[in-house]
Structures are given as structure tokens and as C-alpha cells.
Enzyme design. Structure first.
Site, mmCIF file in Angstrom:
data_model
loop_
_atom_site.group_PDB
_atom_site.id
_atom_site.type_symbol
_atom_site.label_atom_id
_atom_site.label_comp_id
_atom_site.label_asym_id
_atom_site.label_seq_id
_atom_site.Cartn_x
_atom_site.Cartn_y
_atom_site.Cartn_z
ATOM 1 N N CYS A 94 -7.267 -2.204 -4.916
ATOM 2 C CA CYS A 94 -5.849 -1.986 -4.625
ATOM 3 C C CYS A 94 -5.098 -3.319 -4.579
ATOM 4 C CB CYS A 94 -5.674 -1.243 -3.304
ATOM 5 S SG CYS A 94 -6.071 0.518 -3.388
ATOM 6 N N ARG B 63 -12.777 -0.417 -2.943
ATOM 7 C CA ARG B 63 -11.510 0.266 -3.245
ATOM 8 C C ARG B 63 -10.332 -0.559 -2.775
ATOM 9 N NH1 ARG B 63 -8.536 1.448 -6.367
ATOM 10 N NH2 ARG B 63 -6.872 2.907 -6.019
ATOM 11 N N CYS C 183 0.848 -1.192 0.000
ATOM 12 C CA CYS C 183 0.000 0.000 0.000
ATOM 13 C C CYS C 183 0.886 1.246 0.000
ATOM 14 C CB CYS C 183 -0.906 0.022 1.229
ATOM 15 S SG CYS C 183 -2.028 -1.374 1.368
ATOM 16 N N HIS D 91 0.792 5.005 -1.616
ATOM 17 C CA HIS D 91 0.197 5.926 -0.651
ATOM 18 C C HIS D 91 1.113 6.273 0.516
ATOM 19 C CE1 HIS D 91 -3.624 5.635 -2.695
ATOM 20 N NE2 HIS D 91 -3.503 4.313 -2.684
#
Length: 188
Positions: free
Chosen positions: A149, A145, A103, A107
Site C-alpha cells: 500500500c 500488504r 490509506c 479504504h
């Protein structure tokens, strides 16, 4: 029971009746099964945007809209909430799959995409969901979402409302403390 105003900004959290930390969608599954007699396992297997999954996303949008403008304030009082935060943190930084993504690959770097980690109140990404995805022309829930991802990272598909997606929600939500929910505005 029956109160949705302000619920979104305190989820995921621990629930005594299930003895689990639940996000909005997993809590909806519990309610749909126990109160309406629907089969939660079947709903969880249904593809996004179809059947009861379409209803789940609509409910997620409505419930989150009832918290629009409120500040994210996920609890961390229960032992299991703290454990899910730590699991979410590990999952956020876990690198794997054929592309060696995590992740944090997208991000965790300032200026790359919406930064979701480490900075209290910097969780606008989390506070903005559910959200309309221009790329698909649809409103997506947080579960949808997160599942996308995982797909983009080339990880195996996590089960709908799985512990890892809930843990990631806890991690992002706790780090979003103080961010204002900008969930979609739903007109009645």
C-alpha cells in the site's frame, strides 16, 4: 509462550518483555532472535518471499489460521496501545507523496474498496489477513500488504515491522473489534 490459538485476534498488542506494541511479524522477529539466535535485522532486510521472509509469511499464515473463526479483540488497556492507535489513525488519514494519497483514499470511502475505518466490526479487511493475493498468486502477510500500500501511494518504503505499520495494524485491528477472523485455512 508457545500458545498460538487466539493470538492473531489480539495482535498487535503491548508485550512486557520488549516494552513495545508488536504485531504478529515483529513478535515473530523477537522470538526468532531471542529463542533461535537468528538475526532479526537481517530477516527484516530480506525481500518478501525469500529466505526467512518466506518462513515468516508461512508462520503468519499458520498462526492466524489458528484463530480462524474467532472475533477480533485487540486490547487497548496499556498506554502504549492507545498511543499506537492514535498514531495509526493519523497515519491512515495522512495525505502525502506525489499523488497526495492516504490509506483513506482507497479504504475510507464506502463502495470503493474494502472500507477499513471508523465502523466497529467493519474491519473485515483487517480480519481477512494474511490472505491470498490473486494479483500476485501468493499468500501475503499484513506487513507485506501494508508495504505494498505504501508503494502504491508512492510513499517511501517503510521498514519491515516499523512503528508506522504496527500502528496502522493497531488502528485497523481495534476498529475490526467483533469481526470474525477469516484467515486462511491451513491443512495439516
Amino acid at each position: 509462550p508457545g500458545v498460538v490459538k487466539g493470538a492473531w485476534v489480539e495482535l498487535p498488542r503491548w508485550f512486557a518483555d520488549t516494552k513495545r506494541v508488536q504485531d504478529l511479524e515483529s513478535r515473530l522477529l523477537t522470538c526468532m532472535e531471542t529463542l533461535q539466535g537468528l538475526n532479526a535485522a537481517e530477516i527484516a532486510k530480506t525481500p518478501f518471499g525469500r529466505g526467512e521472509q518466506a518462513n515468516m509469511e508461512a508462520l503468519a499464515a499458520w498462526i492466524s489460521a489458528e484463530s480462524r473463526g474467532m472475533k477480533m479483540n485487540l486490547p487497548q488497556a496499556h498506554r502504549d496501545e492507545k498511543l499506537m492507535y492514535e498514531l495509526g489513525k493519523r497515519a491512515f488519514y495522512f495525505r502525502g507523496g506525489p499523488m497526495d494519497f492516504s490509506c483513506a483514499s482507497c479504504h475510507g470511502v464506502a463502495g470503493q474498496r474494502i472500507r477499513l475505518q471508523d465502523l466497529p466490526g467493519d474491519g473485515i479487511g483487517f480480519a481477512a489477513w494474511p490472505a491470498y493475493r490473486v494479483s500476485s498468486g501468493e499468500l501475503w502477510s499484513m506487513q507485506r500488504r501494508l508495504n505494498d500500500c505504501f508503494r502504491q501511494q508512492r510513499f517511501p518504503y517503510p521498514g519491515y515491522a516499523s512503528d508506522v505499520t504496527i500502528a496502522l495494524g493497531v488502528y485497523m485491528g481495534v476498529n475490526a473489534k467483533g469481526a470474525e477472523s477469516i484467515a486462511p485455512s491451513i491443512k495439516r
